[in-house]
Enzyme design. Structure first.
Site, short mmCIF file in Angstrom:
data_model
loop_
_atom_site.label_atom_id
_atom_site.label_comp_id
_atom_site.label_asym_id
_atom_site.label_seq_id
_atom_site.Cartn_x
_atom_site.Cartn_y
_atom_site.Cartn_z
CB SER A 45 -0.96 -0.04 1.19
OG SER A 45 -2.02 0.86 1.03
CG ASP A 161 -4.12 -1.90 0.89
OD1 ASP A 161 -3.18 -2.54 1.40
OD2 ASP A 161 -4.27 -0.68 1.02
#
Length: 307
Positions: A45, A161
């Site tokens: 991320s 993510d």
């Protein structure tokens, strides 16, 4: 992997954590100030974003840009959309960064140092590790927070993510003999102590009434008002948190457990804990504070280890 306490080579692992990822910049600053050489990077991320910018030689340019952002600027970069997969497309901010040449059109294998970004394929139930191909696509996939950013379609997969399965991807960083494995955890349960800033940024906010109302609603939705100075001593109650705050608190607890498990399997030589309370997901307008906090926490961690 055999390591030496005197080694100046660092294999750096950067975790997921939204705007708290700006603290990664301060960590990198402190490591480099002390003469450490970052020889490889892995991230999930925001860790994938900051690590990718460092590997591409663009981190200083990104820092110069992000510290200028105020609430209005950040809000203007969020492209809301009405879909069942997420409410932010995530295209606007990448278009701006590309226009500013902050993320170059480059393949991962051509970066200055070895790099890996982690995403999760929710259709095929597996991690997706980017170690080649487009840097931009790798970063965009890795930051796709479920139910917030729309996911990325790739081949027969749907990517979200990397923090969903691996918020601190210690096992995916390239290791060299004698290097130090340094990990930055953005989801630490430690209490947050605001750093002392040498100079305070003065932001020019637009006081248009409609915009002010929109910013206030945005703050309430994402829990930003919880971190305002006027709220510091106010205890969080069941009534004081909204939908997004409940979602993010749940994700943070999950990621904290996953991080602990990852460190049991692959213990880092140095852990730099960044409090989960230092910012919420979208508080990128706190860049100076978060960068200073990352630098301070890195300094403390190095000193504690005698490094």
């Amino acid at each position: 992997m055999k390591t030496s306490s005197k080694s100046k080579n660092v294999a750096l692992v950067l975790s997921s954590g939204g705007a708290r990822g700006l603290a990664h910049i301060g960590v990198i600053d402190e490591l480099q100030t002390r003469g450490y050489n970052i020889t490889s990077i892995a991230g999930s991320s925001m860790g994938a974003l900051v690590g990718g910018l460092l590997a591409a030689g663009k981190l200083n340019d990104f820092r110069d840009w992000v510290i200028t952002l105020n609430k209005k600027d950040v809000l203007s970069l969020i492209d809301f959309t009405l879909t069942t997969k997420g409410f932010v497309k995530g295209e606007k901010v990448f278009e701006r960064m590309s226009k500013l040449n902050l993320i170059p059109e480059i393949n991962i294998e051509d970066l200055l140092i070895p790099y890996a970004a982690v995403a999760v394929d929710v259709l095929n139930n597996k991690e997706c590790i980017f170690q080649s191909g487009s840097l931009l696509k790798a970063i965009r996939a890795s930051i796709s927070i479920p139910s917030v950013f729309t996911p990325v379609t790739l081949n027969n997969g749907l990517l979200v993510d990397g923090g969903v399965l691996n918020p601190l991807p210690l096992k995916h960083v390239k290791r060299n003999n004698g290097d130090l494995l340094v990990a930055v955890d953005l989801n630490s349960l430690n209490a947050y102590e605001k750093p002392k800033l040498t100079k305070k940024k003065t932001q020019t906010e637009n006081h248009n009434e409609r915009l002010a109302a929109l910013v206030q609603k945005w703050d309430e939705l994402f829990g930003h008002t919880q971190n305002d100075k006027s709220k510091e001593k106010k205890k969080t109650t069941q009534q004081s948190i909204g939908y997004f705050d409940v979602l993010m608190r749940s994700v943070l607890l999950m990621q904290s457990k996953l991080t602990a498990y990852s460190m049991e399997i692959t213990p880092p030589d140095l852990l730099i804990p960044i409090s989960k309370d230092s910012s919420t997901v979208f508080e990128f307008y706190k860049a100076e504070e978060l960068i200073a906090y990352g630098k301070e926490m890195c300094s403390k961690a190095l000193d504690a280890k005698g490094l």
